[in-house]
Every structure is written in structure tokens, then in C-alpha cells.
Design a protein around this motif. Sequence first.
Motif, PDB file in Angstrom:
ATOM      1  N   ALA A 202       0.828  -1.206   0.000  1.00 43.68           N
ATOM      2  CA  ALA A 202       0.000   0.000   0.000  1.00 43.68           C
ATOM      3  C   ALA A 202       0.867   1.263   0.000  1.00 43.68           C
ATOM      4  CB  ALA A 202      -0.930  -0.015   1.198  1.00 43.68           C
TER       5      ALA A 202
ATOM      6  N   PRO B 225       0.985 -11.598   0.134  1.00 43.74           N
ATOM      7  CA  PRO B 225       1.772 -12.034   1.284  1.00 43.74           C
ATOM      8  C   PRO B 225       2.956 -11.108   1.564  1.00 43.74           C
ATOM      9  CG  PRO B 225       2.374 -13.300  -0.665  1.00 43.74           C
ATOM     10  CD  PRO B 225       1.411 -12.248  -1.118  1.00 43.74           C
TER      11      PRO B 225
ATOM     12  N   GLY C 208       8.536  -2.151   4.653  1.00 47.30           N
ATOM     13  CA  GLY C 208       9.666  -1.800   3.788  1.00 47.30           C
ATOM     14  C   GLY C 208       9.737  -0.328   3.434  1.00 47.30           C
ATOM     15  N   PHE C 209       8.585   0.353   3.444  1.00 47.93           N
ATOM     16  CA  PHE C 209       8.606   1.754   3.029  1.00 47.93           C
ATOM     17  C   PHE C 209       8.821   2.701   4.199  1.00 47.93           C
ATOM     18  CE2 PHE C 209       6.806  -0.796  -0.182  1.00 47.93           C
ATOM     19  CZ  PHE C 209       7.572  -0.413  -1.262  1.00 47.93           C
TER      20      PHE C 209
HETATM   21  C1  LIG Z   1      -1.004  -6.118   0.811  1.00 48.89           C
HETATM   22  C2  LIG Z   1       0.247  -5.504   1.344  1.00 48.89           C
HETATM   23  C3  LIG Z   1       0.271  -4.178   1.740  1.00 48.89           C
HETATM   24  C4  LIG Z   1       1.451  -3.621   2.239  1.00 48.89           C
HETATM   25  N1  LIG Z   1       1.460  -2.304   2.605  1.00 48.89           N
HETATM   26  C5  LIG Z   1       2.598  -1.739   3.046  1.00 48.89           C
HETATM   27  C6  LIG Z   1       2.653  -0.371   3.385  1.00 48.89           C
HETATM   28  O1  LIG Z   1       1.672   0.342   3.261  1.00 48.89           O
HETATM   29  N2  LIG Z   1       3.818   0.145   3.825  1.00 48.89           N
HETATM   30  C7  LIG Z   1       4.945  -0.630   3.982  1.00 48.89           C
HETATM   31  O2  LIG Z   1       5.982  -0.106   4.399  1.00 48.89           O
HETATM   32  N3  LIG Z   1       4.924  -1.927   3.670  1.00 48.89           N
HETATM   33  C8  LIG Z   1       3.790  -2.509   3.208  1.00 48.89           C
HETATM   34  N4  LIG Z   1       3.775  -3.827   2.877  1.00 48.89           N
HETATM   35  C9  LIG Z   1       4.977  -4.623   3.146  1.00 48.89           C
HETATM   36  C10 LIG Z   1       6.034  -4.453   2.080  1.00 48.89           C
HETATM   37  O3  LIG Z   1       5.522  -4.926   0.893  1.00 48.89           O
HETATM   38  C11 LIG Z   1       7.304  -5.195   2.482  1.00 48.89           C
HETATM   39  O4  LIG Z   1       7.801  -4.658   3.665  1.00 48.89           O
HETATM   40  C12 LIG Z   1       8.394  -5.107   1.429  1.00 48.89           C
HETATM   41  O5  LIG Z   1       7.908  -5.445   0.176  1.00 48.89           O
HETATM   42  C13 LIG Z   1       9.569  -6.018   1.734  1.00 48.89           C
HETATM   43  O6  LIG Z   1      10.482  -5.926   0.699  1.00 48.89           O
HETATM   44  P1  LIG Z   1      11.661  -6.960   0.489  1.00 48.89           P
HETATM   45  O7  LIG Z   1      12.575  -6.347  -0.487  1.00 48.89           O
HETATM   46  O8  LIG Z   1      12.208  -7.354   1.798  1.00 48.89           O
HETATM   47  O9  LIG Z   1      10.987  -8.293  -0.072  1.00 48.89           O
HETATM   48  P2  LIG Z   1      10.329  -8.677  -1.463  1.00 48.89           P
HETATM   49  O10 LIG Z   1       9.554  -7.563  -2.024  1.00 48.89           O
HETATM   50  O11 LIG Z   1       9.646  -9.968  -1.274  1.00 48.89           O
HETATM   51  O12 LIG Z   1      11.581  -8.850  -2.422  1.00 48.89           O
HETATM   52  C14 LIG Z   1      12.380  -9.993  -2.451  1.00 48.89           C
HETATM   53  C15 LIG Z   1      12.924 -10.127  -3.861  1.00 48.89           C
HETATM   54  O13 LIG Z   1      13.917 -11.130  -3.849  1.00 48.89           O
HETATM   55  C16 LIG Z   1      13.822 -11.865  -5.049  1.00 48.89           C
HETATM   56  N5  LIG Z   1      14.459 -13.168  -4.785  1.00 48.89           N
HETATM   57  C17 LIG Z   1      14.165 -14.023  -3.782  1.00 48.89           C
HETATM   58  N6  LIG Z   1      14.947 -15.108  -3.852  1.00 48.89           N
HETATM   59  C18 LIG Z   1      15.769 -14.918  -4.897  1.00 48.89           C
HETATM   60  C19 LIG Z   1      16.786 -15.711  -5.482  1.00 48.89           C
HETATM   61  N7  LIG Z   1      17.113 -16.903  -4.980  1.00 48.89           N
HETATM   62  N8  LIG Z   1      17.430 -15.227  -6.566  1.00 48.89           N
HETATM   63  C20 LIG Z   1      17.112 -14.016  -7.065  1.00 48.89           C
HETATM   64  N9  LIG Z   1      16.134 -13.234  -6.577  1.00 48.89           N
HETATM   65  C21 LIG Z   1      15.472 -13.695  -5.501  1.00 48.89           C
HETATM   66  C22 LIG Z   1      12.337 -11.937  -5.296  1.00 48.89           C
HETATM   67  O14 LIG Z   1      12.028 -12.205  -6.641  1.00 48.89           O
HETATM   68  C23 LIG Z   1      11.875 -10.562  -4.850  1.00 48.89           C
HETATM   69  O15 LIG Z   1      11.822  -9.642  -5.908  1.00 48.89           O
HETATM   70  C24 LIG Z   1       2.609  -4.410   2.364  1.00 48.89           C
HETATM   71  C25 LIG Z   1       2.578  -5.730   1.947  1.00 48.89           C
HETATM   72  C26 LIG Z   1       1.413  -6.284   1.453  1.00 48.89           C
HETATM   73  C27 LIG Z   1       1.416  -7.705   1.025  1.00 48.89           C
END
Ligand SMILES: Cc1cc2nc3c(=O)[nH]c(=O)nc-3n(C[C@H](O)[C@H](O)[C@H](O)COP(=O)(O)OP(=O)(O)OC[C@H]3O[C@@H](n4cnc5c(N)ncnc54)[C@H](O)[C@@H]3O)c2cc1C
Length: 808
Positions: free
Chosen positions: A48, A325, A354-355
Motif C-alpha cells: 500500500a 503475502p 519496507g517503506f
Molecule cells: C497487501 C500488502 C500491503 C502492504 N502495505 C505496506 C505499506 O503500506 N507500507 C509498507 O511499508 N509496507 C507494506 N507492505 C509490506 C512491504 O511490501 C514489504 O515490507 C516489502 O515489500 C519487503 O520488501 P523486500 O525487499 O524485503 O521483499 P520482497 O519484495 O519480497 O523482495 C524480495 C525479492 O527477492 C527476489 N528473490 C528471492 N529469492 C531470490 C533468489 N534466490 N534469486 C534471485 N532473486 C530472488 C524476489 O524475486 C523478490 O523480488 C505491504 C505488503 C502487502 C502484502
Amino acid sequence: MKSHARVVVIGGGVVGCSVLYHLTKFGWTDVVLVERSELTSGSTWHAAGGMHTINGDPNVAKLQKYTVELYKEIQDYSGQDIGLHMTSGMMLASTKDRFDWMKSILAKGRYMGLDAHLLTPKEAHDLMPLLDPDQFVGAVFDPVEGHLDPYGTTHAYAKSARKNGADIYLHTKVEDLVQREDGSWRVITDKGEIIAEHVVNCGGLWAREVGRMVGLELPVLAMEHMYLITEDMPEVIEFNRTAGRELMHCVDFDGEIYLRQERNGMLMGTYEKACRPWSPLATPWNFGHELLAEDIERITPELEVGFRHFPAFNKAGIRKVINGPFTFSPDGNPLVGPVRGMTNYWSACAVMAGFSQGGGVGLALANWMIHGDPGFDVFAMDVSRYGDFATLAYTNAKVRENYSRRFSIRYPNEELPAGRPLLTTPVYDKLKEAGAVFGASYGLEQPLWFAPKGVEDHFSWRRSTDFDTVGAEAKAVRDSVGLMETSGFAKYAVKGEGAEAWLDRLLTCRMPATGRMTLAPMLKDDGKLIGDFTLAKLGEGDFLLIGSGIAEDYHMRWFETHLSKDGSVTLEALNLALVGLAIAGPKAREVMQKLTHLDLSTPAFPFMAVRRMDLGMAPAIVGRVSYTGDLGYEIWMKPQYQRYLYDLLLEAGAEFGIRLFGLRALNALRLEKSYGSWSREYRPLYGPLEAGLERFVAVKKDADFIGKAAAKAERESGGALRLRTFILDAKDADVIGDEPIYLNGDVRGWVTSGGYAHAAGVSVAVGYVPKEIADVESGWSIELLGEILAARPQSEPLFDPSGAKMRG
Ligand SMILES: Cc1cc2nc3c(=O)[nH]c(=O)nc-3n(C[C@H](O)[C@H](O)[C@H](O)COP(=O)(O)OP(=O)(O)OC[C@H]3O[C@@H](n4cnc5c(N)ncnc54)[C@H](O)[C@@H]3O)c2cc1C
């Protein structure tokens, strides 16, 4: 694709891209990000996009503040629009208890300079006319809140990193990680291999899988999460037209919902009680840019409250429901840092916001990798705060509890039930029978207090049902003798011919003689505290080190990193292979003397003496020391002897009315001595002089201990802060920690801990203030639950200031 890189960041979500950007920003440009699909293809794309600064933990709030302030920088630097809407926001309370909690959060933000303030329901309604003011008792307004475009933001980090020299390989999946003999990593992808000095797990939804590639089971689990977006709403359009701005963010805690404007309608999300883990055992690799099936029924109870609190929603059509998720750790904070026992395997995962946090996580991790230190106090996010107790099933239980309680109040005296009891000591059932109310720390059940039959903890911000009993436990120690379980401390055996020299370099104190103990601070290179221990020398090359239980993995990581490689030192975290009991109070010696033929008089066994001795039939290690500040003994034994010794001590103490006491009474007692505690007064934020530990920092000893130069510099400059104890004019509540300390009406410091000192009969607050004003005698006050209370600084401990009782 490059064949070699200094760092391979695995995962191109918002966190991976932030880590990559920060590494390049601080000068490491031979860095690569590998993404199995497109950027944002994990949880990031459907977020979001909401962000805010306020957090219950000021150290996390600092990193959130940094994240929010960074957005303009990456947008300008990359030229990528991030869709930033700084709308401001409010947190709403519909009960008095909730409002009390908000006041405490607000107060915590004061010394960080957060510009938030309280609103009446009418003021809240004026700012956000969609809410029904009759449903609320008050609100907190936060000017630094808003939302952004998750895609644009992630790409802005990525473009900035590329501009600085980083490479990003899309559609490249890391399939395995193999460490080479020289410590570097073979990063095996479906497009070839990269040899890297460091790897960073930013795998988000697949972080567990990227952990499993190296045999790690990270405590992280994805949960389904839903929000809905309405059709255009006339009330929103009208507000935008008349006010000339967007509606602000709202978190309605009692409704357990959050909302913000989305185009001409609204977005409403919830952390529902009937929550559901997603892919609890393994995340499928073929999960891509997909959403999960919507399940409105699951969130109906929360939406009903939301629609009542914000009546305009009742007439609004629903345009879209998003169910996606995202990942959580057991306590909801990220898992950041170097993983213990591995060379250059870094974690930056379980980032559920994350944001709000991604920038801070990237900053801390890049600092850590480049400079060997995160540059902030990140213990709340440190991957090492979990030990091996945090298994898959434990994580599942705790994450579900945490998710469903995301907007619930956690009272200061509230212990959460999921995943318990897990670790118990042999006397657990005996303590339970005696009325023990347990808290869990680092997975272990530990007695907090001993409740009379029919009495239990009533969770509250104010003094509660335990008050009188905890008082009686504390007074029993001061008047006669008390017994407590101490197995929750971390215990380390350090042995070998090189043990003494190694400890001498690791710890700031002088090495004790055989049969003696000493307090032993441990510093980082920058001279800040990274540990405080009691060091006991049991014999030549035979030491026992006692420290904070919650920091066992954290400290082991530090010890192992600095362990000499020549095999002259062996180090073992004993955990529950050594358990403890302690007795304290003026009658403690008479009780102990009944159990041994050895002379325990002060000349024969003085304060800070330690030795192996039999108590009755049980072998034990006994130290003459007590964290209560009274005459006392700490007794360490193998677990198989604990039940026997427990019975023996109670029997021997019966004639003196020995009483069981728990951690709450211990807290009250140590406050009377102004004794600090790890993670409260002693943290990597403070120097030993500031923390009042300078007498245990032997700058003149020969050993060139870690942080010596910085400790000398602190001594010369005097540092910046001083730890002070205050008596507070509190009526029915006591400080917990992080409350602001005022001098003549200005916020000048913060509380680290406090409570009611029962034996002295006063409310105590301990905290840091700038050294320049540390000796000012009057004009102090402390904010507690929205009230400003007069505070009197103490020049000496409330109990036994000369130490005569403790030493006598
Ligand atoms: C419905 C919803 C609403 C949300 N609203 C908010 C909000 O309002 N504000 C907020 O701050 N957060 C919000 N979040 C949470 C937010 O989305 C997460 O905190 C954030 O996306 C985490 O980012 P990340 O980079 O850790 O993980 P991810 O976005 O999951 O990124 C991980 C990446 O790693 C890659 N990857 C994994 N394994 C491998 C591999 N072996 N080789 C190569 N690539 C790989 C994947 O393809 C992926 O692109 C929300 C989440 C959801 C589901």
C-alpha cells in the motif's frame, strides 16, 4: 554477467535495492544485485506504500525517520518519480487505555524531536471529516506520514545505485550458495556463477529459502494481508475541493484498521485477528506477480468496526480487494546483520514495513559491511536476537500472534502467550506451584513474581495487582532473605592457556585473581558499550563469564569474531547446561552457612569471592555477589542438581522466613542501588564514563583492549552524557523507559528504566542527560502518561550507599 564482485545482493525488492544503493553511496561500487524476475516481484509491488516515523522503539523510529527523509534524495538523484504524497497522519484511540498508550508513544518521540501532538476528537474530525468523533476519545497527529509508489521507489533506489556503478541482473535466480576455503562465496545462478566476498540475503518472501541454501533456518514467515480500495467517494472529492489537499492517513487502533486516500476514493486495510500464514513451510519459486484470492469474510469483523468509525464507507462501492503475502519475524522487527557462525553472510529480511524501514535497514547494513558497525543501536532489528529456540513452529506461533496483535496494546506488564512454555528449568513446576507468574525471555520461562492464590496480573499502564506482592518480596530480601531463579542469565565457559590473555583484550577490566570476580564491561572500537558481564576466575585458564540472557547469540557472535585462531582458548555458551539460584538479604550468609563446612565469614569468603564448593551433596559454583545490592550469593549448578538445591535452600532458610522473589522485585531492588542493566542503561549508544562504569575500565592496564583508545578519549573529553537516578512524584504509575526528562520545561534527556523501589518506598527513574547539566539539583521533571511530574536527582544510591551491608 560479471564473474567476480565484492558483494552480491540477492533480491530486488525495496530492501535489496536500498542495500545496494547504500553500499554504492558509501563507496563500494563493485556490487551486484541479482533478481530472479523483475524488480519488485516479491511482496513489494502490491504494497500500500504507506510510511511513517513513529515507532514504539526510539531506535527503530530513528531509522524510520531516516527512511522517510531519504525519499526526496533518491527521487532527485535518480530522476525517477516515486509518487510521494506527504499527507501527514493521525493515530486514533477509542478507549482511555489506548489514549494512555498513545501519550506514552508521543512522549517517547519528544527527545527525538518528533513534532507530533494530541488532538481532541473534534480536532481530529476537523482534519479528517470521514471519521465519527463520537467513536473516539482522542488522537495523535503526526506531520511526517504519507505514501508513495512502491514500484517508483524501488526503481529510484535501483537507478541511483546503477548511477553509482552497481550492476543489476534481472531474470537471474540464485540457486545455491557455496562457501570457498578463503571465505568467499560461489553464488550459483541459473545464468552462471559469481564469486563474491559478501552475500546479502534480501530474499523477502524467499528469505527462508535463501537461508536454507547455507543451512540456516531464519525465523521469518509470510502472512496474507488484505486491503480494499473504494470507488470514488463524494465526501473525499468534496474535502479535496474545499481543503485543497488530500485526506490524511489514519490508523484506527481499536478498529484495527488503517486507511488513506487513493485517487478519489479510499484505501482501507486491516491486521485481522483471523490471520492466515502463507506458504508456512516453503515459498514456491514459481510464485510471481500474483495476488492471492480475496477473502473478505475473514476481515469482516474489523471492517464492520471500520465502517462504524468512518460512516462514509457504508455508502462507498468497493473497486478492488488486494490480498498479498509479506514477511514477519516473531516480534515483527526485521532480521538484519551478519549471521553468527558464518563469514560474510548478511541478512536483511523480514522487513514488514519496507517503506518505513527499508532506507534505515540499507543504511545500517551498508555501514556494518563497510565499517564493521551499523552506526546505530540496531539491537531491536539484529538477526542475533533469536537463538536456536526460534524454530519453524515457534516462528509460526509468534508471527501469527504478532500479526493479529499489530494494532493491539501491549501493556508494560503483559506477557504474550504464543509459543510458550518452550524452555523451562528443572524447578519450573516447583516455582509454578509456589504461584510463579512467568515471563518468557530468549525462549526461557522466568518467574516475574509469586502471586497469591486467586490473584493474577491485570495488564495496565498503572500499578497493578502485583504491586503489593512484589513489594513484600522486595522487603523480604531487605529484611531477611529471599531466593530467586537466575538461569536466564547467559553463562559462558572460557578456558585454555590463552583464555586470560584473550579476555584481557576483550574486556576493559583488570583480570581478577583466582577465586575472585569483577564487573567487566566490553567495548566496541568506538568505545561504546557492547556488553557488561561479571567475570569469575575459577582457576588458571578457567573462567566463567555471566551476561545478559537476551544477548547470548549477539555476544557469541562478537566473541567468535574476535576469538584467537591458535586454539589456545575454548569458548562455550552454556545456556541451560548451567542453571542458577541466588539468595540475598541480611540472613543470606546464615542460610548458606548451614549448607557447607567451609567458612563463609567475610574474611574467609569476602564480597566478590567465587569458588567451587559443595552445598549439601551438590557441587556448585558460588559467588559472593548480588544484583539486589544486598549481602548475597549467586549459585550455579548443573541442571540435575537444581531441584535438590532449591529444596535445600528453602529448608535452610525456613527459620528466617525465606521468601521467593522474581524479576520484578529484583528490578525494584537494583534500582535502589542505581545498578544499570543491559539493553536499558548499557547499550551500544553509551560510553562507559557516561554509563558510570568507568571504574571498571582499566585504561592503564597493559592489554590493548578493544576500544581502549576511544575509552581514553572519552575520559579526556568527558563524553556527552551522564546516567542519573531520579525520585519521581508519581502517584499510581511508574516509568517504564524512554519517557522524556525535562529541565526547566525543556526536554533534555530520556529515561532508560525505572519502577517503584518498594523497600525505599519511592518511584525511581534512571536516565541519561547531557553532562553539562547533570549536576543541576532542581528544575527536573519527567513526563509520565501525559503528566509532567517533578523529579529529584539522587546523588547516592537509596540503599546502602556506603556498600557496608553488601560487603559486610
Ligand atoms: C497487501 C500488502 C500491503 C502492504 N502495505 C505496506 C505499506 O503500506 N507500507 C509498507 O511499508 N509496507 C507494506 N507492505 C509490506 C512491504 O511490501 C514489504 O515490507 C516489502 O515489500 C519487503 O520488501 P523486500 O525487499 O524485503 O521483499 P520482497 O519484495 O519480497 O523482495 C524480495 C525479492 O527477492 C527476489 N528473490 C528471492 N529469492 C531470490 C533468489 N534466490 N534469486 C534471485 N532473486 C530472488 C524476489 O524475486 C523478490 O523480488 C505491504 C505488503 C502487502 C502484502
